[in-house]
Motif scaffolding. Structure first.
Motif, short mmCIF file in Angstrom:
data_model
loop_
_atom_site.label_atom_id
_atom_site.label_comp_id
_atom_site.label_asym_id
_atom_site.label_seq_id
_atom_site.Cartn_x
_atom_site.Cartn_y
_atom_site.Cartn_z
N UNK A 134 41.76 52.74 56.36
CA UNK A 134 43.03 51.13 56.48
C UNK A 134 42.27 50.26 55.54
N UNK A 135 40.97 50.32 54.76
CA UNK A 135 41.15 49.27 54.42
C UNK A 135 41.31 49.32 52.83
N UNK A 136 41.21 51.16 52.75
CA UNK A 136 42.16 51.60 51.41
C UNK A 136 43.05 51.86 50.96
N UNK A 137 43.72 51.49 52.34
CA UNK A 137 45.49 51.31 52.34
C UNK A 137 45.95 50.19 51.89
N UNK A 138 44.93 49.01 52.89
CA UNK A 138 45.22 47.57 52.61
C UNK A 138 44.52 47.37 50.59
N UNK A 139 44.07 47.93 50.97
CA UNK A 139 43.37 47.29 48.77
C UNK A 139 45.01 47.65 47.96
N UNK A 140 45.50 48.99 48.55
CA UNK A 140 46.36 49.46 47.40
C UNK A 140 47.46 49.13 48.11
N UNK A 141 47.97 48.19 49.12
CA UNK A 141 48.95 47.89 49.06
C UNK A 141 49.04 46.44 48.45
N UNK A 142 47.97 45.60 48.36
CA UNK A 142 47.29 44.31 47.86
C UNK A 142 47.94 44.64 46.12
N UNK A 143 47.28 45.48 45.80
CA UNK A 143 47.64 45.77 43.86
C UNK A 143 49.32 45.68 44.10
N UNK A 144 50.04 46.24 44.72
CA UNK A 144 51.59 45.48 44.56
C UNK A 144 51.72 44.39 45.07
N UNK A 145 51.42 43.77 45.56
CA UNK A 145 51.78 42.41 46.10
C UNK A 145 50.85 41.40 45.04
N UNK A 146 49.66 41.90 44.33
CA UNK A 146 48.92 40.77 43.98
C UNK A 146 49.69 40.06 42.86
N UNK A 147 50.43 40.77 41.57
CA UNK A 147 50.99 40.77 40.80
C UNK A 147 52.02 39.50 40.86
N UNK A 148 52.55 39.93 42.11
CA UNK A 148 54.05 38.74 41.86
C UNK A 148 53.71 37.65 42.62
N UNK A 149 52.64 37.69 43.99
CA UNK A 149 51.41 36.57 44.63
C UNK A 149 51.44 36.29 42.99
N UNK A 150 50.50 36.34 42.19
CA UNK A 150 50.40 34.88 41.12
C UNK A 150 51.36 34.57 40.36
N UNK A 151 51.93 35.63 39.20
CA UNK A 151 53.18 35.13 38.86
C UNK A 151 53.84 33.61 39.68
N UNK A 152 54.11 33.41 40.73
CA UNK A 152 54.71 33.17 41.75
C UNK A 152 54.25 31.62 41.78
N UNK A 153 52.80 31.85 42.34
CA UNK A 153 51.92 30.61 42.74
C UNK A 153 51.47 29.71 41.64
N UNK A 154 51.81 30.39 39.94
CA UNK A 154 51.91 30.14 38.77
C UNK A 154 52.83 28.83 38.43
N UNK A 155 53.94 30.27 39.22
CA UNK A 155 55.71 29.07 38.35
C UNK A 155 55.58 27.79 38.97
N UNK A 156 54.96 27.55 40.70
CA UNK A 156 54.91 26.80 41.36
C UNK A 156 53.96 25.56 41.31
N UNK A 157 52.92 25.85 41.00
CA UNK A 157 51.58 24.89 40.69
C UNK A 157 51.33 24.59 39.50
N UNK A 158 52.31 25.03 38.53
CA UNK A 158 52.86 24.77 37.25
C UNK A 158 53.51 23.15 37.16
N UNK A 159 54.72 23.17 38.19
CA UNK A 159 55.07 22.01 38.79
C UNK A 159 54.59 21.19 39.41
N UNK A 160 53.35 21.46 39.65
CA UNK A 160 51.94 20.32 40.48
C UNK A 160 52.24 19.23 39.55
N UNK A 161 53.01 17.80 39.57
CA UNK A 161 52.45 16.45 39.02
C UNK A 161 51.10 16.32 38.87
#
Length: 272
Positions: A134-161
């Motif tokens: 199960x940990x191996x499957x969690x790690x594999x699934x996270x590799x799909x979500x992490x790039x999208x998540x980082x880009x989304x967080x970057x876009x939002x946090x760039x707008x913080x005053x």
């Protein structure tokens, strides 16, 4: 004339919506139909004698797989947030060198087909002894979500005053405290959006599950349905009931979080 055009557009939209949702209705219909009625020709468009025997069988045989998918989804969300939120903060507000290059790499990473990544993970996990875990499957699934998540967080946090960060610094807050006490609470919509997408990607994953966890003791519901169809070709109401049950968590989460998702996805799209 305008009213007539609007009426036709509405009817056309309803027609195509019904056409696309018909498979969903048919799954629900078959899940409530008795096995004996499924052999009739032509099949009934409505469950005239509805039964819950399919759902009873599905819960009895697929509940462990549903529990596994739930654990897998929650673990994937947690790992994704732990990695992506600080990364997005560093790339957007700390002005680290090479952040634009890293952003481009993350964008390219999202274009890699999952089947290619699964083959790479298989070779690595085979050497590390992480296949069918199960940990191996969690790690594999996270590799799909992490790039999208980082880009989304970057876009939002760039707008913080920047004034908020400067005020926190004047009050004696360090980088980590500013992140946890100021940035994260403001980023609630983005956190919910990332959590939802990470959970849904993990919940609906089949490629990683079938490649990396085919013979494991704990398999997710997608692989459970696949094996269920292969081993059971007579009790179609139970198969369809399993599909309905597996769709409920995703549908409920989308309905509950839709307004947060809309705000999170569009965050950072417009800047002054």
């Amino acid at each position: 004339m305008t009213t007539t055009r609007s009426w036709w557009k509405t009817c056309l939209g309803l027609f195509f919506t019904a056409l696309m949702l018909f498979p969903v209705y048919w799954i629900l219909n078959v899940s409530l139909t008795k096995t004996s009625d499924l052999r009739k020709s032509p099949p009934n468009l409505l469950p005239l004698n509805p039964t819950l025997e399919g759902y009873v069988a599905a819960f009895g045989q697929q509940l462990p797989h549903l529990t596994t998918s739930l654990i897998l989804g929650v673990a994937t969300v947690i790992l994704t947030l732990i990695i992506a939120a600080p990364a997005g903060y560093a790339m957007s507000l700390l002005r680290l060198p090479g952040r634009n290059t890293l952003g481009f790499i993350l964008l390219v990473a999202q274009m890699i087909p999952a089947v290619v990544m699964a083959m790479g993970f298989y070779a690595i996990y085979l050497r590390l002894g992480m296949l069918n875990t199960l940990p191996g499957l969690v790690l594999a699934n996270s590799t799909v979500a992490v790039p999208f998540a980082v880009l989304l967080f970057r876009a939002f946090m760039s707008g913080i005053p920047l004034e908020l960060l400067q005020a926190a610094k004047l009050d004696g807050a360090g980088v980590w405290r500013t992140f946890t006490m100021i940035v994260l609470p403001i980023s609630r919509n983005s956190i919910l959006t990332v959590s939802l997408f990470a959970f849904l990607w993990s919940w609906s994953d089949f490629i990683f599950a079938s490649t990396l966890n085919r013979s494991g003791d704990l398999i997710p519901i997608t692989l459970g349905i696949y094996k269920y169809i292969g081993n059971n070709t007579t009790q179609w109401n139970a198969i369809m009931a399993t599909a309905v049950i597996a769709s409920i968590p995703a549908a409920v989460l989308l309905v509950i979080a839709q307004r947060y998702v809309a705000a999170g996805v569009t965050a950072g799209a417009v800047k002054d």
